[in-house]
Motif scaffolding. Sequence first.
Motif, PDB file in Angstrom:
ATOM      1  N   ILE A 191      36.590  37.355  30.018  1.00 27.35           N
ATOM      2  CA  ILE A 191      37.186  36.895  28.756  1.00 27.35           C
ATOM      3  C   ILE A 191      36.859  37.866  27.627  1.00 27.35           C
ATOM      4  N   ASP A 192      35.577  38.265  27.528  1.00 33.83           N
ATOM      5  CA  ASP A 192      35.139  39.145  26.445  1.00 33.83           C
ATOM      6  C   ASP A 192      35.830  40.501  26.489  1.00 33.83           C
ATOM      7  N   CYS A 193      36.258  40.924  27.660  1.00 34.59           N
ATOM      8  CA  CYS A 193      36.887  42.240  27.816  1.00 34.59           C
ATOM      9  C   CYS A 193      38.397  42.143  27.994  1.00 34.59           C
ATOM     10  N   SER A 194      38.988  41.017  27.575  1.00 36.08           N
ATOM     11  CA  SER A 194      40.445  40.817  27.560  1.00 36.08           C
ATOM     12  C   SER A 194      41.090  40.875  28.935  1.00 36.08           C
ATOM     13  N   GLY A 195      40.316  40.592  29.985  1.00 37.77           N
ATOM     14  CA  GLY A 195      40.865  40.600  31.329  1.00 37.77           C
ATOM     15  C   GLY A 195      41.569  39.305  31.678  1.00 37.77           C
ATOM     16  N   GLU A 196      42.380  39.354  32.733  1.00 39.90           N
ATOM     17  CA  GLU A 196      43.079  38.178  33.249  1.00 39.90           C
ATOM     18  C   GLU A 196      42.787  38.073  34.741  1.00 39.90           C
ATOM     19  N   VAL A 197      42.316  36.911  35.167  1.00 37.60           N
ATOM     20  CA  VAL A 197      42.087  36.710  36.599  1.00 37.60           C
ATOM     21  C   VAL A 197      43.434  36.531  37.279  1.00 37.60           C
ATOM     22  N   TYR A 198      43.731  37.430  38.209  1.00 35.89           N
ATOM     23  CA  TYR A 198      44.983  37.321  38.950  1.00 35.89           C
ATOM     24  C   TYR A 198      44.803  36.455  40.190  1.00 35.89           C
ATOM     25  N   GLN A 199      43.737  36.713  40.944  1.00 31.98           N
ATOM     26  CA  GLN A 199      43.507  35.944  42.171  1.00 31.98           C
ATOM     27  C   GLN A 199      42.022  35.870  42.498  1.00 31.98           C
ATOM     28  N   TYR A 200      41.643  34.751  43.100  1.00 32.26           N
ATOM     29  CA  TYR A 200      40.368  34.641  43.814  1.00 32.26           C
ATOM     30  C   TYR A 200      40.721  34.647  45.297  1.00 32.26           C
ATOM     31  N   VAL A 201      40.153  35.579  46.041  1.00 31.64           N
ATOM     32  CA  VAL A 201      40.422  35.649  47.477  1.00 31.64           C
ATOM     33  C   VAL A 201      39.087  35.634  48.194  1.00 31.64           C
ATOM     34  N   GLY A 202      38.611  34.429  48.544  1.00 35.30           N
ATOM     35  CA  GLY A 202      37.299  34.313  49.164  1.00 35.30           C
ATOM     36  C   GLY A 202      36.228  34.803  48.206  1.00 35.30           C
ATOM     37  N   ASP A 203      35.507  35.857  48.595  1.00 41.50           N
ATOM     38  CA  ASP A 203      34.441  36.405  47.750  1.00 41.50           C
ATOM     39  C   ASP A 203      34.959  37.567  46.899  1.00 41.50           C
ATOM     40  N   GLU A 204      36.273  37.776  46.886  1.00 44.81           N
ATOM     41  CA  GLU A 204      36.862  38.863  46.106  1.00 44.81           C
ATOM     42  C   GLU A 204      37.632  38.285  44.929  1.00 44.81           C
ATOM     43  N   ILE A 205      37.522  38.963  43.796  1.00 43.97           N
ATOM     44  CA  ILE A 205      38.257  38.546  42.605  1.00 43.97           C
ATOM     45  C   ILE A 205      39.095  39.728  42.125  1.00 43.97           C
ATOM     46  N   VAL A 206      40.354  39.457  41.812  1.00 43.93           N
ATOM     47  CA  VAL A 206      41.257  40.494  41.323  1.00 43.93           C
ATOM     48  C   VAL A 206      41.495  40.244  39.837  1.00 43.93           C
ATOM     49  N   VAL A 207      41.123  41.215  39.011  1.00 42.30           N
ATOM     50  CA  VAL A 207      41.282  41.107  37.560  1.00 42.30           C
ATOM     51  C   VAL A 207      42.283  42.161  37.117  1.00 42.30           C
ATOM     52  N   SER A 208      43.139  41.797  36.170  1.00 46.49           N
ATOM     53  CA  SER A 208      44.119  42.771  35.676  1.00 46.49           C
ATOM     54  C   SER A 208      44.130  42.794  34.155  1.00 46.49           C
ATOM     55  N   TRP A 209      44.622  43.904  33.630  1.00 49.29           N
ATOM     56  CA  TRP A 209      44.783  44.093  32.187  1.00 49.29           C
ATOM     57  C   TRP A 209      46.152  44.689  31.926  1.00 49.29           C
ATOM     58  N   GLN A 210      46.829  44.251  30.897  1.00 48.11           N
ATOM     59  CA  GLN A 210      47.954  45.025  30.394  1.00 48.11           C
ATOM     60  C   GLN A 210      47.386  46.355  29.938  1.00 48.11           C
ATOM     61  N   LEU A 211      48.115  47.419  30.141  1.00 50.81           N
ATOM     62  CA  LEU A 211      47.568  48.758  29.976  1.00 50.81           C
ATOM     63  C   LEU A 211      46.837  48.941  28.648  1.00 50.81           C
ATOM     64  N   GLU A 212      47.459  48.519  27.561  1.00 46.48           N
ATOM     65  CA  GLU A 212      46.864  48.707  26.232  1.00 46.48           C
ATOM     66  C   GLU A 212      45.537  47.965  26.117  1.00 46.48           C
ATOM     67  N   ASN A 213      45.496  46.708  26.605  1.00 44.59           N
ATOM     68  CA  ASN A 213      44.269  45.910  26.522  1.00 44.59           C
ATOM     69  C   ASN A 213      43.148  46.491  27.372  1.00 44.59           C
ATOM     70  N   GLY A 214      43.512  47.020  28.545  1.00 46.72           N
ATOM     71  CA  GLY A 214      42.496  47.559  29.433  1.00 46.72           C
ATOM     72  C   GLY A 214      41.882  48.852  28.940  1.00 46.72           C
ATOM     73  N   LEU A 215      42.698  49.667  28.261  1.00 46.89           N
ATOM     74  CA  LEU A 215      42.206  50.957  27.754  1.00 46.89           C
ATOM     75  C   LEU A 215      41.453  50.804  26.440  1.00 46.89           C
ATOM     76  N   GLN A 216      41.827  49.808  25.644  1.00 43.73           N
ATOM     77  CA  GLN A 216      41.182  49.610  24.346  1.00 43.73           C
ATOM     78  C   GLN A 216      39.683  49.384  24.534  1.00 43.73           C
ATOM     79  N   ASN A 217      38.872  50.183  23.864  1.00 43.28           N
ATOM     80  CA  ASN A 217      37.409  50.102  23.967  1.00 43.28           C
ATOM     81  C   ASN A 217      36.924  50.211  25.415  1.00 43.28           C
ATOM     82  N   ASN A 218      37.739  50.828  26.273  1.00 36.50           N
ATOM     83  CA  ASN A 218      37.396  50.932  27.707  1.00 36.50           C
ATOM     84  C   ASN A 218      37.103  49.556  28.303  1.00 36.50           C
ATOM     85  N   ASN A 219      37.912  48.576  27.912  1.00 32.57           N
ATOM     86  CA  ASN A 219      37.649  47.183  28.310  1.00 32.57           C
ATOM     87  C   ASN A 219      37.484  47.014  29.818  1.00 32.57           C
TER      88      ASN A 219
END
Length: 361
Positions: A220-248
């Motif tokens: 949440i603090d780094c503007s990420g979005e949880v795309y999927q939980y797959v067992g013990d794996e979590i997939v997080v995504s960012w819209q390009l601008e949000n992910g690059l901003q402050n190296n989020n």
Amino acid sequence: MLSPKTRRSIFRIIPFGVIWFVFSVVYTLLEKGLLGNLTYYPSTGNAYDFRRNIFATPVSALITGLLIGTLEVLYFNKWFIQRSFSKKLLLKSIIYLAIILLFLVITLVATTNDLSTAIFNKEFWLHVWAFFTNYSFISVTVYIAAIIIVTQFYTEVSENIGLGVLSNFFTGKYYHPIEEERIYMFLDMKSSTTIAEALGHVKYFEMLKEYYTDLSDSIIDCSGEVYQYVGDEIVVSWQLENGLQNNNCIQCFFAMKAAIRKQAGKYNEHFGLLPEFKAGFHLGKVTAGEIGVIKKDIIFTGDVLNTTARIQGLCNTYKVDILISGDLAKKLSLDSQFQIKPLGENELRGKDEKIELFTIL
């Protein structure tokens, strides 16, 4: 600027005000339809003014909704997090209704002419009892209870499918497929099979719940979005601008590391170990859209997902916890806080072209 966490809290609170506002407008219009040209309430004899009510009632309801939303998001949701869906819905609805009724009692007492005399006056309390047992009041209370249940149901649904996903369903953003450029992080727990065998499946699942909970604030603090939980794996995504901003996107990984280390005592006490993880990062174009009939979902398709998964799979080969693609490394503006180390090119399984990989210290 507001932090991502604060913005998320505000966006979670606003729907409470909107729901209460809409319900109050509906109620005020129904009331006008039932009372017609009357200038008083038949059940109580109190004055009725539609022009006053159509303004005052929705405004009061909006404020009430926002206050309840604030209590829900900042306090009650955390206190009842371990309860099941139905228990949370019932218990919190009862508490909110009790708060509103208590507020009405306090208002009645506070607005009486002689407060000190009224409190100890039996006749005064008989009038209060008559007010609360009046059919009109009971019908309004049932209506308020319905609003509370609707807002609670909204809260639980948004928590279960994700605030962003629910918003996108409402706005229809992905009703027709669209193309986006996104950053992905595939984060996988180390030695999960060994841990599951050592703990047993039930205990392991309890640890997973704690593990994902402890990682959530960093996302949440780094503007990420949880795309999927797959067992013990979590997939997080960012819209390009949000992910690059402050190296989020990179900050998120190290914030997650810190969050788990901070809870080391809890994990060692309850599970006898401290979970560790590794992650792969990549960016690229995906096609996003709603899919499904029996169960609708918003999914992303594109080569970037497969590539990110394979990058994460190479963490063990390079004996590192984080791997990022050269494409992402070129976009980032890493400062002295991070040291980036090139690991050369690698031919990923199923891909013709080699991809340059880096790790970050």
